[in-house]
Design a protein around this motif. Sequence first.
Motif, PDB file in Angstrom:
ATOM      1  N   VAL A 180       0.841  -1.203   0.000  1.00 56.82           N
ATOM      2  CA  VAL A 180       0.000   0.000   0.000  1.00 56.82           C
ATOM      3  C   VAL A 180       0.875   1.253   0.000  1.00 56.82           C
ATOM      4  O   VAL A 180       1.618   1.483   0.962  1.00 56.82           O
ATOM      5  CB  VAL A 180      -0.924   0.026   1.235  1.00 56.82           C
ATOM      6  N   PRO A 181       0.804   2.076  -1.043  1.00 61.75           N
ATOM      7  CA  PRO A 181       1.606   3.307  -1.067  1.00 61.75           C
ATOM      8  C   PRO A 181       1.106   4.305  -0.032  1.00 61.75           C
ATOM      9  O   PRO A 181      -0.063   4.272   0.368  1.00 61.75           O
ATOM     10  CB  PRO A 181       1.409   3.832  -2.494  1.00 61.75           C
ATOM     11  N   GLN A 182       1.972   5.213   0.364  1.00 61.96           N
ATOM     12  CA  GLN A 182       1.652   6.158   1.431  1.00 61.96           C
ATOM     13  C   GLN A 182       0.453   7.038   1.085  1.00 61.96           C
ATOM     14  O   GLN A 182      -0.358   7.371   1.950  1.00 61.96           O
ATOM     15  CB  GLN A 182       2.869   7.042   1.732  1.00 61.96           C
ATOM     16  N   PHE A 183       0.306   7.404  -0.199  1.00 60.89           N
ATOM     17  CA  PHE A 183      -0.794   8.309  -0.537  1.00 60.89           C
ATOM     18  C   PHE A 183      -2.159   7.661  -0.299  1.00 60.89           C
ATOM     19  O   PHE A 183      -3.138   8.362  -0.006  1.00 60.89           O
ATOM     20  CB  PHE A 183      -0.678   8.814  -1.984  1.00 60.89           C
ATOM     21  N   GLU A 184      -2.240   6.337  -0.405  1.00 61.52           N
ATOM     22  CA  GLU A 184      -3.500   5.652  -0.124  1.00 61.52           C
ATOM     23  C   GLU A 184      -3.836   5.747   1.366  1.00 61.52           C
ATOM     24  O   GLU A 184      -5.002   5.954   1.744  1.00 61.52           O
ATOM     25  CB  GLU A 184      -3.409   4.190  -0.550  1.00 61.52           C
ATOM     26  N   LEU A 185      -2.838   5.587   2.208  1.00 63.06           N
ATOM     27  CA  LEU A 185      -3.049   5.732   3.654  1.00 63.06           C
ATOM     28  C   LEU A 185      -3.467   7.159   3.995  1.00 63.06           C
ATOM     29  O   LEU A 185      -4.372   7.380   4.807  1.00 63.06           O
ATOM     30  CB  LEU A 185      -1.776   5.367   4.416  1.00 63.06           C
ATOM     31  N   ASP A 186      -2.806   8.112   3.349  1.00 64.87           N
ATOM     32  CA  ASP A 186      -3.148   9.520   3.596  1.00 64.87           C
ATOM     33  C   ASP A 186      -4.585   9.823   3.191  1.00 64.87           C
ATOM     34  O   ASP A 186      -5.309  10.530   3.905  1.00 64.87           O
ATOM     35  CB  ASP A 186      -2.187  10.436   2.827  1.00 64.87           C
ATOM     36  N   ASP A 187      -5.012   9.267   2.041  1.00 65.32           N
ATOM     37  CA  ASP A 187      -6.384   9.491   1.577  1.00 65.32           C
ATOM     38  C   ASP A 187      -7.394   8.842   2.513  1.00 65.32           C
ATOM     39  O   ASP A 187      -8.467   9.405   2.772  1.00 65.32           O
ATOM     40  CB  ASP A 187      -6.562   8.937   0.153  1.00 65.32           C
ATOM     41  N   ALA A 188      -7.058   7.653   3.019  1.00 69.20           N
ATOM     42  CA  ALA A 188      -7.972   6.968   3.943  1.00 69.20           C
ATOM     43  C   ALA A 188      -8.149   7.795   5.217  1.00 69.20           C
ATOM     44  O   ALA A 188      -9.266   7.945   5.732  1.00 69.20           O
ATOM     45  CB  ALA A 188      -7.438   5.579   4.287  1.00 69.20           C
ATOM     46  N   LYS A 189      -7.045   8.346   5.731  1.00 73.95           N
ATOM     47  CA  LYS A 189      -7.120   9.188   6.928  1.00 73.95           C
ATOM     48  C   LYS A 189      -7.944  10.442   6.649  1.00 73.95           C
ATOM     49  O   LYS A 189      -8.797  10.843   7.443  1.00 73.95           O
ATOM     50  CB  LYS A 189      -5.713   9.576   7.381  1.00 73.95           C
ATOM     51  N   LYS A 190      -7.689  11.057   5.500  1.00 69.91           N
ATOM     52  CA  LYS A 190      -8.372  12.308   5.156  1.00 69.91           C
ATOM     53  C   LYS A 190      -9.869  12.092   4.981  1.00 69.91           C
ATOM     54  O   LYS A 190     -10.685  12.876   5.487  1.00 69.91           O
ATOM     55  CB  LYS A 190      -7.765  12.871   3.868  1.00 69.91           C
ATOM     56  N   ILE A 191     -10.251  11.003   4.288  1.00 73.59           N
ATOM     57  CA  ILE A 191     -11.682  10.784   4.026  1.00 73.59           C
ATOM     58  C   ILE A 191     -12.405  10.379   5.302  1.00 73.59           C
ATOM     59  O   ILE A 191     -13.562  10.757   5.518  1.00 73.59           O
ATOM     60  CB  ILE A 191     -11.895   9.739   2.903  1.00 73.59           C
ATOM     61  N   SER A 192     -11.745   9.613   6.170  1.00 72.60           N
ATOM     62  CA  SER A 192     -12.400   9.217   7.423  1.00 72.60           C
ATOM     63  C   SER A 192     -12.643  10.427   8.318  1.00 72.60           C
ATOM     64  O   SER A 192     -13.678  10.516   8.982  1.00 72.60           O
ATOM     65  CB  SER A 192     -11.551   8.171   8.165  1.00 72.60           C
ATOM     66  N   GLU A 193     -11.698  11.372   8.316  1.00 76.17           N
ATOM     67  CA  GLU A 193     -11.880  12.604   9.088  1.00 76.17           C
ATOM     68  C   GLU A 193     -13.017  13.436   8.518  1.00 76.17           C
ATOM     69  O   GLU A 193     -13.823  14.004   9.250  1.00 76.17           O
ATOM     70  CB  GLU A 193     -10.576  13.406   9.093  1.00 76.17           C
ATOM     71  N   PHE A 194     -13.098  13.504   7.193  1.00 80.46           N
ATOM     72  CA  PHE A 194     -14.161  14.271   6.537  1.00 80.46           C
ATOM     73  C   PHE A 194     -15.533  13.672   6.845  1.00 80.46           C
ATOM     74  O   PHE A 194     -16.497  14.393   7.139  1.00 80.46           O
ATOM     75  CB  PHE A 194     -13.936  14.298   5.025  1.00 80.46           C
ATOM     76  N   ILE A 195     -15.609  12.349   6.790  1.00 77.08           N
ATOM     77  CA  ILE A 195     -16.879  11.660   7.048  1.00 77.08           C
ATOM     78  C   ILE A 195     -17.239  11.710   8.530  1.00 77.08           C
ATOM     79  O   ILE A 195     -18.410  11.801   8.900  1.00 77.08           O
ATOM     80  CB  ILE A 195     -16.790  10.194   6.574  1.00 77.08           C
TER      81      ILE A 195
END
Length: 248
Positions: free
Chosen positions: A47-62
């Motif tokens: 899993v590349p780092q940007f995928e982890l970053d996106d998961a963190k960002k979207i979970s915070e948004f939701i």
Amino acid sequence: MNLVEYLTSLGNIAIALSGGVDSSYLAYMAKQSGIPCKAYTVKSQFVPQFELDDAKKISEFIGIPLEIIAIDVLKHDDVTSNPSDRCYHCKHHVFTTISEHAKRDGFTILCDGTNASDDVDDRPGMKAIAELSVKSPLRECNLTKSMIRDLALKADLFTWDKPSYACLATRFQAGQHITGLDLEHIEKAEGYLFSLGLSDFRVRLIGNNVKIQVPEKQIAIVIKNRIEILTYFKSMFDEVVLDLEVRS
């Protein structure tokens, strides 16, 4: 049955959140439905780092709780040997681990973002998911990829137009042993291409040679930056080629 009705019928769910549009929309709708829910994202060498970053960002948004689970996929010989059914073995290891964490938190139902457009017969990993009784609400409610993108846009999810992204293990040809160093090199190479403005591309590893695959409209970007790409890539790979059978 629509998606909210389906999710409500489950009572409470754990969600395997990759950071892509499908699982992001599923997490959003689970939160909107009001049922108890939690997202789980895997941190592994695939899993590349940007995928982890996106998961963190979207979970915070939701506003959905997220747990990052570190998994060493390279400790499994049935994964690193890279057989034709590697995805089956990898998914089995990964989703078994997610299920264990979810059950610890009181969630007995685990869901993933498989949608109605996904060809289940052509995805070995789906066999593992079925064996582990993972549910796919988007698929069960007949939501296709295009429908999900439209709905995600209306929900103001930044992932609505994010290109589909397969894990880094898919960059190896079947039978080629997967190593941590090769994975690091591929992630760096693809990160460099991202920095040049490329998207929806792949860097395929063949031995220690790489083949760059990009959409036709982006070939000009590769040619324009040819020397820079070669200089960067040749520090890691022996040969670098551009695939003229472009990604559609």
